[in-house]
Design a protein around this motif. Structure first.
Motif, PDB file in Angstrom:
ATOM      1  N   ALA A  17      14.095 -15.794 -19.778  1.00 34.28           N
ATOM      2  CA  ALA A  17      13.287 -14.577 -19.709  1.00 34.28           C
ATOM      3  C   ALA A  17      12.467 -14.402 -20.987  1.00 34.28           C
ATOM      4  O   ALA A  17      12.716 -15.043 -22.014  1.00 34.28           O
ATOM      5  CB  ALA A  17      14.191 -13.370 -19.500  1.00 34.28           C
ATOM      6  N   TYR A  18      11.514 -13.511 -20.924  1.00 29.04           N
ATOM      7  CA  TYR A  18      10.724 -13.066 -22.074  1.00 29.04           C
ATOM      8  C   TYR A  18      11.332 -11.758 -22.584  1.00 29.04           C
ATOM      9  O   TYR A  18      11.707 -10.899 -21.771  1.00 29.04           O
ATOM     10  CB  TYR A  18       9.272 -12.827 -21.654  1.00 29.04           C
ATOM     11  CG  TYR A  18       8.453 -12.040 -22.659  1.00 29.04           C
ATOM     12  CD1 TYR A  18       7.725 -12.692 -23.634  1.00 29.04           C
ATOM     13  CD2 TYR A  18       8.444 -10.641 -22.642  1.00 29.04           C
ATOM     14  CE1 TYR A  18       6.987 -11.968 -24.566  1.00 29.04           C
ATOM     15  CE2 TYR A  18       7.714  -9.923 -23.575  1.00 29.04           C
ATOM     16  CZ  TYR A  18       6.994 -10.595 -24.529  1.00 29.04           C
ATOM     17  OH  TYR A  18       6.282  -9.886 -25.463  1.00 29.04           O
ATOM     18  N   PRO A  19      11.414 -11.548 -23.880  1.00 30.73           N
ATOM     19  CA  PRO A  19      11.060 -12.463 -24.973  1.00 30.73           C
ATOM     20  C   PRO A  19      12.329 -13.057 -25.600  1.00 30.73           C
ATOM     21  O   PRO A  19      12.699 -12.750 -26.725  1.00 30.73           O
ATOM     22  CB  PRO A  19      10.349 -11.536 -25.961  1.00 30.73           C
ATOM     23  CG  PRO A  19      11.060 -10.215 -25.792  1.00 30.73           C
ATOM     24  CD  PRO A  19      11.602 -10.178 -24.382  1.00 30.73           C
ATOM     25  N   LEU A  20      12.992 -13.915 -24.827  1.00 25.46           N
ATOM     26  CA  LEU A  20      14.243 -14.533 -25.240  1.00 25.46           C
ATOM     27  C   LEU A  20      14.048 -16.044 -25.335  1.00 25.46           C
ATOM     28  O   LEU A  20      12.918 -16.529 -25.405  1.00 25.46           O
ATOM     29  CB  LEU A  20      15.356 -14.181 -24.255  1.00 25.46           C
ATOM     30  CG  LEU A  20      15.506 -12.697 -23.876  1.00 25.46           C
ATOM     31  CD1 LEU A  20      16.613 -12.513 -22.845  1.00 25.46           C
ATOM     32  CD2 LEU A  20      15.770 -11.845 -25.102  1.00 25.46           C
ATOM     33  N   ASP A  21      15.135 -16.776 -25.345  1.00 25.94           N
ATOM     34  CA  ASP A  21      15.065 -18.233 -25.280  1.00 25.94           C
ATOM     35  C   ASP A  21      16.255 -18.731 -24.476  1.00 25.94           C
ATOM     36  O   ASP A  21      16.961 -17.930 -23.843  1.00 25.94           O
ATOM     37  CB  ASP A  21      14.994 -18.861 -26.683  1.00 25.94           C
ATOM     38  CG  ASP A  21      16.157 -18.488 -27.583  1.00 25.94           C
ATOM     39  OD1 ASP A  21      17.311 -18.470 -27.100  1.00 25.94           O
ATOM     40  OD2 ASP A  21      15.934 -18.216 -28.775  1.00 25.94           O
ATOM     41  N   SER A  22      16.492 -20.027 -24.478  1.00 26.65           N
ATOM     42  CA  SER A  22      17.495 -20.602 -23.586  1.00 26.65           C
ATOM     43  C   SER A  22      18.923 -20.150 -23.898  1.00 26.65           C
ATOM     44  O   SER A  22      19.830 -20.344 -23.080  1.00 26.65           O
ATOM     45  CB  SER A  22      17.419 -22.129 -23.630  1.00 26.65           C
ATOM     46  OG  SER A  22      17.702 -22.611 -24.930  1.00 26.65           O
ATOM     47  N   ARG A  23      19.136 -19.521 -25.034  1.00 25.71           N
ATOM     48  CA  ARG A  23      20.473 -19.003 -25.348  1.00 25.71           C
ATOM     49  C   ARG A  23      20.885 -17.880 -24.401  1.00 25.71           C
ATOM     50  O   ARG A  23      22.066 -17.525 -24.343  1.00 25.71           O
ATOM     51  CB  ARG A  23      20.516 -18.527 -26.798  1.00 25.71           C
ATOM     52  CG  ARG A  23      20.462 -19.663 -27.812  1.00 25.71           C
ATOM     53  CD  ARG A  23      20.369 -19.127 -29.230  1.00 25.71           C
ATOM     54  NE  ARG A  23      19.056 -18.505 -29.487  1.00 25.71           N
ATOM     55  CZ  ARG A  23      18.746 -17.881 -30.625  1.00 25.71           C
ATOM     56  NH1 ARG A  23      19.654 -17.782 -31.595  1.00 25.71           N
ATOM     57  NH2 ARG A  23      17.535 -17.357 -30.792  1.00 25.71           N
ATOM     58  N   ILE A 170      15.602 -11.235 -29.170  1.00 25.12           N
ATOM     59  CA  ILE A 170      14.208 -10.786 -29.246  1.00 25.12           C
ATOM     60  C   ILE A 170      13.690 -10.935 -30.672  1.00 25.12           C
ATOM     61  O   ILE A 170      12.581 -11.435 -30.900  1.00 25.12           O
ATOM     62  CB  ILE A 170      14.080  -9.324 -28.780  1.00 25.12           C
ATOM     63  CG1 ILE A 170      14.386  -9.210 -27.282  1.00 25.12           C
ATOM     64  CG2 ILE A 170      12.669  -8.787 -29.064  1.00 25.12           C
ATOM     65  CD1 ILE A 170      14.445  -7.785 -26.785  1.00 25.12           C
ATOM     66  N   GLY A 171      14.489 -10.528 -31.639  1.00 24.12           N
ATOM     67  CA  GLY A 171      14.052 -10.557 -33.031  1.00 24.12           C
ATOM     68  C   GLY A 171      13.850 -11.939 -33.600  1.00 24.12           C
ATOM     69  O   GLY A 171      13.174 -12.094 -34.628  1.00 24.12           O
ATOM     70  N   SER A 172      14.395 -12.956 -32.939  1.00 26.03           N
ATOM     71  CA  SER A 172      14.279 -14.321 -33.460  1.00 26.03           C
ATOM     72  C   SER A 172      13.077 -15.082 -32.917  1.00 26.03           C
ATOM     73  O   SER A 172      12.849 -16.233 -33.300  1.00 26.03           O
ATOM     74  CB  SER A 172      15.558 -15.108 -33.146  1.00 26.03           C
ATOM     75  OG  SER A 172      15.693 -15.331 -31.750  1.00 26.03           O
ATOM     76  N   GLN A 173      12.287 -14.451 -32.038  1.00 27.08           N
ATOM     77  CA  GLN A 173      11.175 -15.176 -31.414  1.00 27.08           C
ATOM     78  C   GLN A 173       9.920 -15.123 -32.272  1.00 27.08           C
ATOM     79  O   GLN A 173       9.569 -14.076 -32.820  1.00 27.08           O
ATOM     80  CB  GLN A 173      10.884 -14.611 -30.025  1.00 27.08           C
ATOM     81  CG  GLN A 173      12.060 -14.632 -29.080  1.00 27.08           C
ATOM     82  CD  GLN A 173      12.750 -15.974 -28.993  1.00 27.08           C
ATOM     83  OE1 GLN A 173      12.102 -17.025 -28.923  1.00 27.08           O
ATOM     84  NE2 GLN A 173      14.080 -15.961 -29.009  1.00 27.08           N
ATOM     85  N   ALA A 175       6.176 -14.654 -33.409  1.00 26.08           N
ATOM     86  CA  ALA A 175       5.129 -13.751 -32.916  1.00 26.08           C
ATOM     87  C   ALA A 175       4.064 -14.505 -32.142  1.00 26.08           C
ATOM     88  O   ALA A 175       3.536 -14.006 -31.139  1.00 26.08           O
ATOM     89  CB  ALA A 175       4.506 -12.991 -34.089  1.00 26.08           C
ATOM     90  N   SER A 176       3.733 -15.711 -32.576  1.00 25.20           N
ATOM     91  CA  SER A 176       2.700 -16.489 -31.879  1.00 25.20           C
ATOM     92  C   SER A 176       3.132 -16.838 -30.465  1.00 25.20           C
ATOM     93  O   SER A 176       2.324 -16.799 -29.526  1.00 25.20           O
ATOM     94  CB  SER A 176       2.377 -17.761 -32.657  1.00 25.20           C
ATOM     95  OG  SER A 176       3.545 -18.569 -32.807  1.00 25.20           O
ATOM     96  N   GLY A 177       4.419 -17.167 -30.286  1.00 25.75           N
ATOM     97  CA  GLY A 177       4.925 -17.481 -28.951  1.00 25.75           C
ATOM     98  C   GLY A 177       4.980 -16.254 -28.061  1.00 25.75           C
ATOM     99  O   GLY A 177       4.687 -16.325 -26.866  1.00 25.75           O
ATOM    100  N   VAL A 178       5.344 -15.114 -28.647  1.00 26.00           N
ATOM    101  CA  VAL A 178       5.363 -13.852 -27.907  1.00 26.00           C
ATOM    102  C   VAL A 178       3.968 -13.527 -27.389  1.00 26.00           C
ATOM    103  O   VAL A 178       3.783 -13.172 -26.222  1.00 26.00           O
ATOM    104  CB  VAL A 178       5.907 -12.728 -28.808  1.00 26.00           C
ATOM    105  CG1 VAL A 178       5.616 -11.353 -28.210  1.00 26.00           C
ATOM    106  CG2 VAL A 178       7.410 -12.906 -29.036  1.00 26.00           C
TER     107      VAL A 178
END
Length: 262
Positions: A17-23, A170-173, A175-178
């Motif tokens: 999901a956004y704004p997460l990652d595979s974790r 969320i805090g680890s993503q 900004a450019s990817g977001v």
């Protein structure tokens, strides 16, 4: 790469999901990996995957780019067809992959997501968030703005560790990817016709308290599909695999078992 017993299992490719990652899949990863060959990449610009390689200019925001990344990953692993799925934005990427290369998709697992494109209002909100991420970074405001609707009321009330984990992710993503992801989602097309034309086994999982992708439209989508099924998870919101891993697994594992036996 050489073939192994694990390689012969049913492949399941899941997008986060956004704004997460595979974790976000960590709570269900081990159980799913007992059943299938599980692949959970960080999408372009999120988690550990860079937005572009080296000094190259990032591609224009487009979910088809994320889908092409995933097809290249399947190619590297020698996988011709997979069950493809994802949560929220990950579902949009799964549908983009279906539009781009339907022959690579054996079935769909769509979690807290929707098939329709954004209306002008939500699209404008996404573009404004992308601009803000580039200008200010994402610290504080992104999690604060998303959390009220990203997880359900029950999770907010009684699962503080889940809220803490989502905030951390969320805090680890970057900004450019977001920003890239928001613009790509803002321009996505409607996928309803592609899903109906594919006629594939499709399981739609939705949290009962999901305000962003509510159960009502999810039920309507499932009913419109030739092989559509739906599971509504009680007391969960928009991030079912994080909010209720056991509930998620209780509906997904039997569905996957039927796919393996087909």
């Amino acid at each position: 790469m050489p073939s192994t017993d694990a390689d012969s299992r049913l492949p399941l490719l899941l997008f986060h999901a956004y704004p997460l990652d595979s974790r976000m899949w960590d709570g269900v990863r081990a159980a799913l990996a007992e059943d299938v060959r599980l692949i959970t990449p960080d999408q372009r610009g999120m988690g550990g995957t860079p937005l572009s390689e080296g000094d190259t200019t990032p591609p224009a925001p487009d979910l088809a780019v994320a889908a092409a990344d995933a097809i290249a990953l399947l190619d590297r692993w020698g996988i011709e067809r997979a069950i493809v799925g994802g949560a929220s934005m990950g579902g949009y990427v799964a549908m983009a992959l279906l539009r781009l290369a339907p022959e690579r998709v054996a079935g769909l697992l769509l979690v807290d997501t929707k098939a329709e494109a954004d209306d002008e209002g939500p699209r404008a909100v996404r573009l404004a968030a992308a601009d803000r991420a580039e200008q200010e970074g994402t610290e504080g405001w992104l999690a604060d703005g998303m959390l009220p609707k990203l997880v359900g009321a029950t999770t907010h009330r009684s699962r503080p560790l889940v809220v803490e984990r989502v905030t951390e992710l969320i805090g680890s993503q970057p900004a450019s990817g977001v920003a890239w992801a928001q613009r790509a989602m803002a321009d996505r097309p409607d996928s309803g016709n592609a899903l109906r034309a594919a006629g594939l086994p499709t399981l739609i999982v939705v949290g009962e308290q999901d305000e962003l992708s509510p159960p009502g439209p999810a039920m309507e989508l499932a009913e419109s599909l030739l092989q559509g099924e739906i599971a509504v998870i009680p007391d969960a919101g928009h991030l079912v695999p994080l909010e209720d891993p056991d509930g998620f697994l209780s509906v997904v594992r039997p569905w996957l078992a039927r796919r393996r036996g087909a």
